[in-house]
Scaffold this motif. Structure first.
Motif: not given
Length: 440
Positions: A234-240, A276-283, A309-313
């Motif tokens: 398993f590999y865990f990382q926060a992403v924008g 609050s802002f998760a476009p990848i999670h939503t998709a 830093e994770l808020t890439n639209r």
């Protein structure tokens, strides 16, 4: 342009397989098809770390570079004891990207963005145009430090909120120009950078499309495999944009193809975003390949995000070999973490591992904690947590830091043509000095 430096790789399109020689700047396939990432095909197929180097360029046979930049650090990978004990995991490893000399971590801008900056710059030809970098803050700091150290002209475009992350050990080199956008966000920085790069004499760095950026970030997985003796489950990382997540997936595939780690499988990618802002999670959880625009007040969601830093639209979700594809291929998933959970994770790491971590790393840690509490991670599973940034407080205690000052500020409502002209005027006569550094 001078004759290109000899390169130990070719560039291929992940969609159509078209191959081409690299000039250090290529970002896209010339064939007429949909968006797809370029990837590197190295002459060296075996995993062959260079014992002559202890930093990033230890993996230069699998980096798209023509030179070695001296004095560069790399990811410190170690087996966790404190955090692992708290979570009840017997095989938890931490990939620490930041400043923690006692652990061998010497990334002076305190995030893994340094890995990509050094690789992108070492990929470029000596007579390349001015590199244009758009950033929310951390990437700009990494390129500012590296470009300043080696005297490489560079244009950095950041929103005002990212300026505080550009506190460094040395002042900016005169050839490095910093443009700050007041009352703007990361997407605005990307837009202005692209408009400037449309003009002769400038070259867009390209973000996740740049093979130098992704292959530099992929060294996180090379370092982990060396230390662990295997690839993690398993590999865990926060992403924008998820450049780092895509990068480690590509690196893992290269490691498996090398045959150096028999019995290993592709790590399952576990990405994390702000609640609050998760476009990848939503998709991802929509079950569709297409990414949909976030609902509600996007600006407010970005403003209140714990890790800005994770808020890439516009992450590369549907691009061929992009976010959707690597999550699918790795059997991965995407989590979200709210501010309270991230703050608790940040405190827990500080108490259990005795180091400060950045907000994005706290979001990833919070998601790991949630996955363990939900029973999704077996206690004997091998897990790699990418602490994408840390040690900033320690760096401030150990060194006197210099705040980078803007070369130009762009006011809200400034007409685009006028802003572009002002930015272009910062480089009236560009001459690239030859880089007197060791060839790769």
């Amino acid at each position: 342009m001078n004759s290109p430096e000899k390169r130990h790789y070719t560039v291929k399109c992940s969609m159509c397989g078209h191959r081409q020689e690299d000039d250090g700047l290529r970002l896209a396939c010339p064939q007429g098809h949909g968006p797809a990432f370029l990837q590197t095909d190295y002459d060296e197929k075996g995993f062959s770390p260079d014992p002559a180097h202890s930093g990033l360029f230890r993996y230069r046979s699998w980096l798209p570079v023509t030179r070695v930049l001296p004095g560069v650090g790399r990811t410190a990978v170690f087996r966790s004891h404190g955090l692992a004990r708290h979570l009840g995991l017997r095989n938890l490893w931490i990939a620490f990207n930041g400043y923690w000399p006692e652990r061998g971590a010497t990334l002076e801008t305190c995030t893994f963005k340094e890995l990509e900056a050094h690789t992108v710059l070492a990929r470029m030809s000596r007579d390349s145009p001015v590199l244009v970098v758009a950033s929310a803050g951390n990437t700009a700091a990494a390129f500012a430090a590296s470009s300043s150290r080696y005297g490489i002209p560079c244009l950095l475009v950041v929103p005002e909120s990212g300026l505080g992350k550009l506190r460094m050990r040395e002042a900016l080199h005169p050839g490095v120009r910093l443009v700050v956008l007041d009352g703007a966000d990361y997407a605005d920085a990307i837009s202005l950078a692209g408009a400037v790069a449309d003009h002769p004499g400038f070259q867009l760095e390209g973000g996740v499309r740049n093979i130098g950026r992704r292959d530099g970030l992929g060294t996180v997985m090379y370092g982990a495999a060396e230390e662990m003796g295997q690839l993690p489950e398993f590999y865990f990382q926060a992403v924008g944009s998820a450049a780092g997540g895509i990068a480690v997936h590509e690196a893992a595939k290269r490691l498996l193809d090398s045959g150096a780690f028999p019995g290993s499988r592709l790590p399952r990618l576990m990405f994390s975003q702000n609640a609050s802002f998760a476009p990848i999670h939503t998709a991802w959880h929509s079950g569709r390949r297409e990414q949909h625009c976030p609902a509600g007040d996007e600006q407010e969601a970005i403003r209140t995000a714990f890790a800005d830093e994770l808020t890439n639209r516009f992450p590369p979700y549907a691009v061929h070999s992009g976010v959707h594809d690597v999550l699918t291929e790795s059997r991965g998933d995407v989590f979200v973490a709210d501010e309270a959970s991230a703050l608790a994770a940040m405190h827990l790491v500080g108490e259990s591992e005795s180091i400060d971590i950045e907000p994005a790393a706290a979001v990833a840690t919070a998601s790991l904690i949630a996955a363990v509490n939900d029973g999704r991670i077996p206690e004997d599973a091998s897990v790699l947590l990418n602490v994408t940034g840390g040690g900033r407080a320690k760096l401030a205690r150990d060194h006197v830091l210099v705040q980078a000052e803007p070369t130009l500020r762009v006011e809200p409502g400034e007409p685009r043509e006028r802003a572009v002209a002002a930015v272009r005027g910062l480089f009236p006569a560009h001459e690239r000095p030859a880089l007197e550094v060791q060839p790769a």
